[in-house]
Design a protein around this motif. Structure first.
Motif: not given
Length: 394
Positions: A299-303, A309-312, A369-374, A383-392
């Protein structure tokens, strides 16, 4: 041409299962499911308990059992899971089921008729929406905030619609991860008594607390016997054993037992007995501590990744336990389309928010988003990849 029942027209396939079909590439990092970490399964303990049970009492383990459940498990559930939470119950108030999913199905079968007004949190568990839609219930969403269900809106909807039942996941809710505080829970119990409304308190995640203090169940405030508490062993021991348990007024349990007789006769005795032995040996508290250590890191890694990485303008929950983080994106992003791009171009999967809402438009810009199975490294990368996609996309 085959003539299916009209109920089938109201069923839709699980969006999570459909997403899994898209995930044939083993390099895809899944934030989409709700499965416990495979590292959390007490494999050797379960094997030893199963061997012992079959060696000592093979006929009972392999023969038909009683519909209301294996007596040692019902007693252990009362002693180890209800009493510590301030709930006084007898075995006549307890029925075991084949996973809490069956419990939801049976309870809805007993109480809900076509056209009945049923209150649900917005958002809420998509499988329960499917069950209620199949019956033909009239689903009424109740507003939520950072502390879960808003009791003022709940009371207003009760007065307006005269509902038969409220469905709620008050602790680490699926999909939002939110937890309803004690004062609101007490008020929910009071409203259930005042308006003669059943409350289905679905609590599969309550034991998975990593931080903060435990909150009493709604059932602990139930003076009228209108609250049904439903628990699951899937998330706290292992989902493959398919065992859940519920606590309710004895007349409710009798009705549910009648329906269960026609559904599957009884939940498998062997897996019920494994759960009973696990509880009676006092193994659950230490196991939950180990699970919490695994999930806290993830969970901490996700948050941390989302903050970086997630946009404002992104809003997301910060749960103290459970399995999920709910995110609301700014702008006009359709998260169903976003998920397809995430899978195809960035090898990351999540669940769009629309299927969790009575009105799909309410969840169009949201995702679960689920944080238990990875593991933490996979989550950080995803999250880094997803944040970049959302930014774009913005």
């Amino acid at each position: 041409m085959r003539r299916y029942s009209e109920k089938m027209d109201r069923l839709v396939g699980s969006v999570i299962r459909e997403i899994f079909k898209m995930m044939a590439d083993p390099q895809i990092i899944s934030l989409a499911g709700g499965s416990p970490a495979k590292e959390s399964f007490p494999v050797e303990t379960i094997r030893e308990i199963a061997d012992k049970l079959i060696a000592e009492n093979p006929v009972q383990m392999l023969q038909y059992g009683v519909t209301c459940g294996h007596m040692p498990l019902r007693e252990a559930y009362i002693e180890h899971m209800l009493k510590p939470k301030g709930i006084q119950a007898e075995v006549k108030n307890v029925l075991t089921c084949t996973g809490s999913g069956q419990g939801i199905y049976l309870i809805c079968d007993v109480f809900v008729d076509k056209g009945d007004a049923i209150l649900v949190e917005s958002p809420t568990f998509l499988s329960t929406l499917n069950v209620l839609n199949k019956i033909g219930a009239r689903l009424i969403p109740v507003s939520t905030d950072e502390n879960g269900l808003i009791v003022e809106d709940l009371e207003a909807k009760i007065k307006q619609y005269n509902p038969k039942m409220l469905y709620t996941i008050p602790t680490f809710q699926n999909p939002s991860g939110r937890t309803i505080p004690a004062a609101r829970r007490r008020r929910i119990a009071e409203l259930s008594a005042e308006y003669n409304m059943i409350v289905l308190e679905d609590d599969p995640y309550g034991e998975l607390r990593f931080r903060g203090e435990a909150v009493p169940p709604i059932k602990s405030f139930d003076a009228a016997g209108n609250v049904i508490l439903l628990n699951s062993f899937s998330k706290i021991i292992a989902p493959g054993i398919r065992v859940g348990a519920m606590c309710a007024a004895d007349d409710i349990i009798q009705k549910i037992e009648l329906v269960k007789q026609g559904a599957d006769t009884h939940t498998p005795t062997l897996t019920q007995a494994i759960c009973a032995e696990y509880l009676n040996r006092g193994l659950l508290p230490a196991h939950l501590d180990e699970v919490a250590d695994i999930y806290r890191v993830r969970l901490d890694a996700m948050l941390d990744g989302m903050a970086k990485h997630f946009p404002a303008g992104c809003k997301y929950t910060k749960p103290e336990g459970g399995l999920f983080v709910w995110t609301e994106l700014p702008g006009d992003i359709d998260c169903s389309e976003l998920n397809k791009k995430a899978i195809e171009k960035h090898k990351v999967a999540f669940v769009p928010g629309s299927p969790f809402c009575v009105d799909p438009a309410d969840g169009k810009h949201c995702l679960r988003l689920n944080f238990s199975s990875s593991n933490a490294e996979q989550i950080s990368l995803a999250i880094e990849r997803l944040g970049g996609l959302i930014q774009s996309e913005l």
